[in-house]
Design a protein around this motif. Structure first.
Motif, PDB file in Angstrom:
ATOM      1  N   HIS A   1       4.705 -61.906 -34.469  1.00  0.00           N
ATOM      2  CA  HIS A   1       3.770 -61.737 -35.778  1.00  0.00           C
ATOM      3  C   HIS A   1       3.297 -60.043 -35.624  1.00  0.00           C
TER       4      HIS A   1
ATOM      5  N   ARG B   1       5.948 -58.155 -36.962  1.00  0.00           N
ATOM      6  CA  ARG B   1       6.263 -57.936 -38.689  1.00  0.00           C
ATOM      7  C   ARG B   1       4.889 -57.425 -39.387  1.00  0.00           C
TER       8      ARG B   1
ATOM      9  N   PHE C   1       1.403 -63.423 -42.825  1.00  0.00           N
ATOM     10  CA  PHE C   1       1.576 -63.304 -41.266  1.00  0.00           C
ATOM     11  C   PHE C   1       0.378 -63.601 -40.646  1.00  0.00           C
TER      12      PHE C   1
ATOM     13  N   ASP D   1       6.932 -69.325 -47.451  1.00  0.00           N
ATOM     14  CA  ASP D   1       7.082 -68.551 -46.040  1.00  0.00           C
ATOM     15  C   ASP D   1       8.849 -68.762 -46.011  1.00  0.00           C
TER      16      ASP D   1
ATOM     17  N   SER E   1       9.898 -66.598 -43.315  1.00  0.00           N
ATOM     18  CA  SER E   1      10.061 -66.005 -42.237  1.00  0.00           C
ATOM     19  C   SER E   1      10.666 -66.722 -40.936  1.00  0.00           C
TER      20      SER E   1
END
Length: 134
Positions: A44, A47, A104, A127, A129
């Motif tokens: 996290h 990112r 995020f 999302d 990701s």
């Protein structure tokens, strides 16, 4: 459909507000990561840092250049649809980056925190990701 040339003045006037809000968002997120470091996984953090760095070093400076170019072109009465589309594209880049940052951050929240957050489904549901909520 796009912005009319009369809307450019309003967009130009909002430039500092947009940049200021983006800077403030990044400050708040950075502070939250420092205050709650155990909440954020290294993925996290990575990112978020990548997205904020891109916004700070590329997206916002490019946005400023586009706006300044529009100011010049408008004053010379040489404003074209392609110029307006370029502004709209940069505004969309800013919007997408803010949405990614919020996504995020929301992924680090507990279910109770998410339940109290308005519009969380609109953000988390997009999302792609691979990151998961704790």
């Amino acid at each position: 459909e796009g912005m009319e040339s009369g809307d450019i003045g309003m967009a130009i006037g909002c430039t500092n507000v947009i940049q200021g809000r983006c800077q403030r968002l990044m400050q708040v997120v950075t502070q939250d990561m420092e205050d709650h470091d155990t909440r954020y996984s290294s993925e996290h953090v990575e990112r978020l840092e990548q997205t904020m760095k891109r916004m700070k070093q590329k997206i916002l400076p490019d946005f400023q250049k586009v706006v300044m170019s529009l100011c010049d072109r408008e004053s010379e009465k040489r404003l074209y649809d392609s110029d307006i589309r370029k502004l709209e594209d940069h505004l969309q880049l800013i919007n997408d980056s803010v949405r990614d940052i919020r996504k995020f951050v929301l992924q680090t929240r507990t279910k109770a925190e998410l339940d109290a957050e308005p519009n969380v489904d609109d953000i988390i549901s997009v999302d792609n990701s691979g990151l998961t909520t704790p």
